[in-house]
Design a protein around this motif. Sequence first.
Motif, PDB file in Angstrom:
ATOM      1  N   PHE A 219      38.788 -13.293  62.591  1.00 26.77           N
ATOM      2  CA  PHE A 219      37.684 -14.188  62.909  1.00 26.77           C
ATOM      3  C   PHE A 219      36.432 -13.396  63.284  1.00 26.77           C
ATOM      4  O   PHE A 219      35.307 -13.773  62.925  1.00 26.77           O
ATOM      5  N   GLU A 220      36.638 -12.295  63.990  1.00 28.27           N
ATOM      6  CA  GLU A 220      35.510 -11.465  64.401  1.00 28.27           C
ATOM      7  C   GLU A 220      34.744 -10.942  63.190  1.00 28.27           C
ATOM      8  O   GLU A 220      33.511 -10.916  63.168  1.00 28.27           O
ATOM      9  N   LYS A 221      35.486 -10.546  62.140  1.00 27.38           N
ATOM     10  CA  LYS A 221      34.833 -10.066  60.914  1.00 27.38           C
ATOM     11  C   LYS A 221      34.037 -11.181  60.247  1.00 27.38           C
ATOM     12  O   LYS A 221      32.907 -10.963  59.781  1.00 27.38           O
ATOM     13  N   LEU A 222      34.626 -12.385  60.175  1.00 24.27           N
ATOM     14  CA  LEU A 222      33.917 -13.530  59.595  1.00 24.27           C
ATOM     15  C   LEU A 222      32.687 -13.870  60.421  1.00 24.27           C
ATOM     16  O   LEU A 222      31.617 -14.156  59.881  1.00 24.27           O
ATOM     17  N   ASN A 223      32.850 -13.840  61.725  1.00 22.82           N
ATOM     18  CA  ASN A 223      31.752 -14.165  62.641  1.00 22.82           C
ATOM     19  C   ASN A 223      30.616 -13.163  62.510  1.00 22.82           C
ATOM     20  O   ASN A 223      29.434 -13.525  62.507  1.00 22.82           O
ATOM     21  N   GLU A 224      30.983 -11.889  62.403  1.00 26.65           N
ATOM     22  CA  GLU A 224      29.976 -10.830  62.253  1.00 26.65           C
ATOM     23  C   GLU A 224      29.263 -10.946  60.913  1.00 26.65           C
ATOM     24  O   GLU A 224      28.049 -10.735  60.823  1.00 26.65           O
ATOM     25  N   GLY A 225      30.010 -11.279  59.870  1.00 28.08           N
ATOM     26  CA  GLY A 225      29.395 -11.449  58.551  1.00 28.08           C
ATOM     27  C   GLY A 225      28.377 -12.570  58.551  1.00 28.08           C
ATOM     28  O   GLY A 225      27.285 -12.445  57.977  1.00 28.08           O
ATOM     29  N   TYR A 226      28.729 -13.672  59.195  1.00 29.68           N
ATOM     30  CA  TYR A 226      27.808 -14.806  59.309  1.00 29.68           C
ATOM     31  C   TYR A 226      26.595 -14.423  60.147  1.00 29.68           C
ATOM     32  O   TYR A 226      25.454 -14.750  59.806  1.00 29.68           O
ATOM     33  N   LYS A 227      26.843 -13.689  61.234  1.00 28.56           N
ATOM     34  CA  LYS A 227      25.749 -13.239  62.095  1.00 28.56           C
ATOM     35  C   LYS A 227      24.778 -12.339  61.333  1.00 28.56           C
ATOM     36  O   LYS A 227      23.547 -12.505  61.431  1.00 28.56           O
ATOM     37  N   ASP A 228      25.321 -11.394  60.553  1.00 28.09           N
ATOM     38  CA  ASP A 228      24.467 -10.471  59.798  1.00 28.09           C
ATOM     39  C   ASP A 228      23.572 -11.220  58.811  1.00 28.09           C
ATOM     40  O   ASP A 228      22.392 -10.894  58.648  1.00 28.09           O
ATOM     41  N   ALA A 229      24.152 -12.228  58.148  1.00 25.35           N
ATOM     42  CA  ALA A 229      23.365 -13.012  57.193  1.00 25.35           C
ATOM     43  C   ALA A 229      22.265 -13.793  57.902  1.00 25.35           C
ATOM     44  O   ALA A 229      21.129 -13.882  57.422  1.00 25.35           O
ATOM     45  N   LYS A 230      22.591 -14.355  59.073  1.00 26.11           N
ATOM     46  CA  LYS A 230      21.584 -15.096  59.850  1.00 26.11           C
ATOM     47  C   LYS A 230      20.481 -14.170  60.344  1.00 26.11           C
ATOM     48  O   LYS A 230      19.293 -14.525  60.301  1.00 26.11           O
ATOM     49  N   LEU A 231      20.859 -13.000  60.812  1.00 26.01           N
ATOM     50  CA  LEU A 231      19.855 -12.052  61.307  1.00 26.01           C
ATOM     51  C   LEU A 231      18.943 -11.581  60.182  1.00 26.01           C
ATOM     52  O   LEU A 231      17.739 -11.366  60.392  1.00 26.01           O
ATOM     53  N   GLU A 232      19.510 -11.425  58.989  1.00 22.29           N
ATOM     54  CA  GLU A 232      18.692 -11.052  57.834  1.00 22.29           C
ATOM     55  C   GLU A 232      17.668 -12.150  57.549  1.00 22.29           C
ATOM     56  O   GLU A 232      16.503 -11.875  57.251  1.00 22.29           O
ATOM     57  N   PHE A 233      18.115 -13.408  57.668  1.00 28.84           N
ATOM     58  CA  PHE A 233      17.201 -14.528  57.460  1.00 28.84           C
ATOM     59  C   PHE A 233      16.102 -14.526  58.516  1.00 28.84           C
ATOM     60  O   PHE A 233      14.918 -14.702  58.215  1.00 28.84           O
ATOM     61  N   TYR A 234      16.495 -14.318  59.778  1.00 33.29           N
ATOM     62  CA  TYR A 234      15.509 -14.325  60.863  1.00 33.29           C
ATOM     63  C   TYR A 234      14.529 -13.165  60.725  1.00 33.29           C
ATOM     64  O   TYR A 234      13.357 -13.282  61.116  1.00 33.29           O
ATOM     65  N   GLN A 235      15.013 -12.047  60.181  1.00 38.69           N
ATOM     66  CA  GLN A 235      14.122 -10.907  59.960  1.00 38.69           C
ATOM     67  C   GLN A 235      13.048 -11.253  58.937  1.00 38.69           C
ATOM     68  O   GLN A 235      11.855 -10.988  59.153  1.00 38.69           O
ATOM     69  N   VAL A 236      13.474 -11.880  57.827  1.00 37.81           N
ATOM     70  CA  VAL A 236      12.520 -12.297  56.803  1.00 37.81           C
ATOM     71  C   VAL A 236      11.577 -13.355  57.363  1.00 37.81           C
ATOM     72  O   VAL A 236      10.371 -13.322  57.124  1.00 37.81           O
ATOM     73  N   MET A 237      12.131 -14.301  58.126  1.00 34.42           N
ATOM     74  CA  MET A 237      11.312 -15.359  58.714  1.00 34.42           C
ATOM     75  C   MET A 237      10.316 -14.779  59.721  1.00 34.42           C
ATOM     76  O   MET A 237       9.155 -15.202  59.784  1.00 34.42           O
ATOM     77  N   GLY A 238      10.784 -13.769  60.491  1.00 38.61           N
ATOM     78  CA  GLY A 238       9.895 -13.132  61.469  1.00 38.61           C
ATOM     79  C   GLY A 238       8.722 -12.435  60.789  1.00 38.61           C
ATOM     80  O   GLY A 238       7.573 -12.535  61.237  1.00 38.61           O
ATOM     81  N   LEU A 239       9.016 -11.708  59.704  1.00 39.66           N
ATOM     82  CA  LEU A 239       7.958 -11.045  58.942  1.00 39.66           C
ATOM     83  C   LEU A 239       6.981 -12.068  58.379  1.00 39.66           C
ATOM     84  O   LEU A 239       5.761 -11.875  58.398  1.00 39.66           O
ATOM     85  N   SER A 240       7.530 -13.171  57.882  1.00 49.84           N
ATOM     86  CA  SER A 240       6.696 -14.231  57.319  1.00 49.84           C
ATOM     87  C   SER A 240       5.774 -14.823  58.380  1.00 49.84           C
ATOM     88  O   SER A 240       4.566 -14.951  58.187  1.00 49.84           O
ATOM     89  N   HIS A 241       6.358 -15.190  59.529  1.00 44.62           N
ATOM     90  CA  HIS A 241       5.558 -15.790  60.603  1.00 44.62           C
ATOM     91  C   HIS A 241       4.495 -14.836  61.129  1.00 44.62           C
ATOM     92  O   HIS A 241       3.349 -15.225  61.363  1.00 44.62           O
ATOM     93  N   THR A 242       4.921 -13.580  61.324  1.00 37.14           N
ATOM     94  CA  THR A 242       3.987 -12.586  61.881  1.00 37.14           C
ATOM     95  C   THR A 242       2.799 -12.366  60.940  1.00 37.14           C
ATOM     96  O   THR A 242       1.642 -12.366  61.370  1.00 37.14           O
ATOM     97  N   THR A 243       3.116 -12.194  59.657  1.00 39.57           N
ATOM     98  CA  THR A 243       2.064 -11.952  58.671  1.00 39.57           C
ATOM     99  C   THR A 243       1.121 -13.144  58.556  1.00 39.57           C
ATOM    100  O   THR A 243      -0.106 -12.991  58.583  1.00 39.57           O
ATOM    101  N   ASN A 244       1.709 -14.333  58.466  1.00 37.92           N
ATOM    102  CA  ASN A 244       0.884 -15.536  58.320  1.00 37.92           C
ATOM    103  C   ASN A 244       0.070 -15.823  59.580  1.00 37.92           C
ATOM    104  O   ASN A 244      -1.085 -16.243  59.501  1.00 37.92           O
TER     105      ASN A 244
END
Length: 573
Positions: A219-244
């Motif tokens: 479960f920890e591996k699945l949880n970490e995989g989901y977390k990594d994907a979410k953090l990648e999304f938030y990173q892109v969203m953060g760059l988008s918000h900051t730039t805009n």
Amino acid sequence: MIKKFISYYRPYKKLFLLDFICAVIAAFLEIGFPVIVNKVIREYIPQKELVLVITAIIALLGFYLMSALLQYIVTYFGHKLGHLIERDLRKDLFKHLTEQPFAFYDDRKTGELMSRITTDLFEIGEVAHHGPEDIFISISTLIATFVLMYLVNPYLALITIALVPVISALIIYFNKKMIKVNKRIYNRLADFNSGLENTISGIRVVKAFSNETFEQDKFEKLNEGYKDAKLEFYQVMGLSHTTNHFLMKLLSLVALLLSSYFFIKGYITDYSDIIYFILLTNVLIRPIEKMNAVIESYPKGIAGFKRYLELMHIKPTIVDSEHATELTVVNGEVEYKNVSFSYGDDKHVLSNISFKIQAGQTVAFVGPSGAGKTTLCNLLPRFYDIDKGDILIDGKSIQSVTLSSLKENIGMVQQEVFLFNGTVRENILYGKLNATDDEINEALKLAQLDEVIANMKDGIHTIIGYRGIKLSGGQRQRLAIARMFLKNPPILILDEATSALDTKTESDIQASLEKLSKGRTTLVIAHRLTTIKNADKIFVVTQDGIFEEGTHEELLSKKGLYASLYQEQFQSI
């Protein structure tokens, strides 16, 4: 894809128009604010017209009150529209899933399908609500604001508006990136839900084997995989918000710098135009911010809708033929003609199987595990479709009758009993949804379950828990048998129907099943050969097909495979 998405708006045209028109009016009221303020600063204050100033302020107050009312309508009715569309999508997907054959579910995880019908559709409602109106309002507001800026000074307006395409290009760029990331998030979430559902549903096996740590690590591996994907999304969203955010603030600074420069150079003669232009710039920022908000929900919604369409495009492989007729007044004659079947691979589970069962006969299928006995019976109600040959009921091909009428005439009690998380009564009623209390009580009696139910605190209304966990194995089996008694079909399939019962109860149930089988066609899959002694015919099935057939006595006298199997069981008792 867009055409399909738009089709879900059709039942709610009036609601969409109400939401859309109110949103547009509210957006243009925002433009009215700098126009009125400019009027006050340019004319009323220099002329010391206090009455006109107060009148303008009252007008602005009216604008704000109307805007507040419109915002309520947009918020409530707009979200209502989005949720209704989300509901319809979920309803269509659920209907589509229930129409899929067994083969569809053989290769898919339950948790993944649950994720598709829940999480994937959450954001679609937001896109359905905000998408069309926000895009239209943003474009309209940009145009209207530009026109007002142009009237102040054409060159100043053109220079300022030149930054908008740059911001728009960045929005499109980040939008594409977030759609890709969101698809990965949904895939990871599907794996996450599937793993979670698997562990929780099998928690008793986990604990029985003391594998809690193993499951926690998995479960920890699945949880970490989901977390990594979410953090990648938030990173892109953060760059988008900051730039805009930076570019929008830069837009205000550019407007202040340019308007000041134009005033100093004499291209603008009235200082109030500077204030007016900066106010218009702030209005210009709002549609860009709205587009920036869309960028968060749009990729999620589109990614979810794409996954929704992926499932919807998978057509059921087992459907009614164009000229299918109802299967009525069934006598119960069953015939297999040169039937071949495989589970999608090259190896055939069944090859050229042929036999005939007379109406009202009880036939049994025995043989080693994996020989295809259950598969053979699963083909009769078309849980799977045959590759070659034909199966007939009363001389009619099962391919030529409707699936609903076919299954209505076949009752099945499987080796692995599935009970719903509800009451005893609700589970029995699944056999016949409109059954009377007398019919239910008779089914309980025939299944030797009436005394057990009578001793329960809540009787027939007792909650049996997840998959009937509060019942013993024998009680679960008998409840499934009672459900079949209630259905009372002309053709019965009993797949190890008494496998979980003790000897005494099995004997009682066997007597009830034999009584029920009178005048009905019954197909029995059995490993306990003592339970099928009275069958009209026994088929011995091996991986090479039907190896032997005959009555119990005939097969014993042949001293073949059946006699060998029977002798082994007899010696082990």
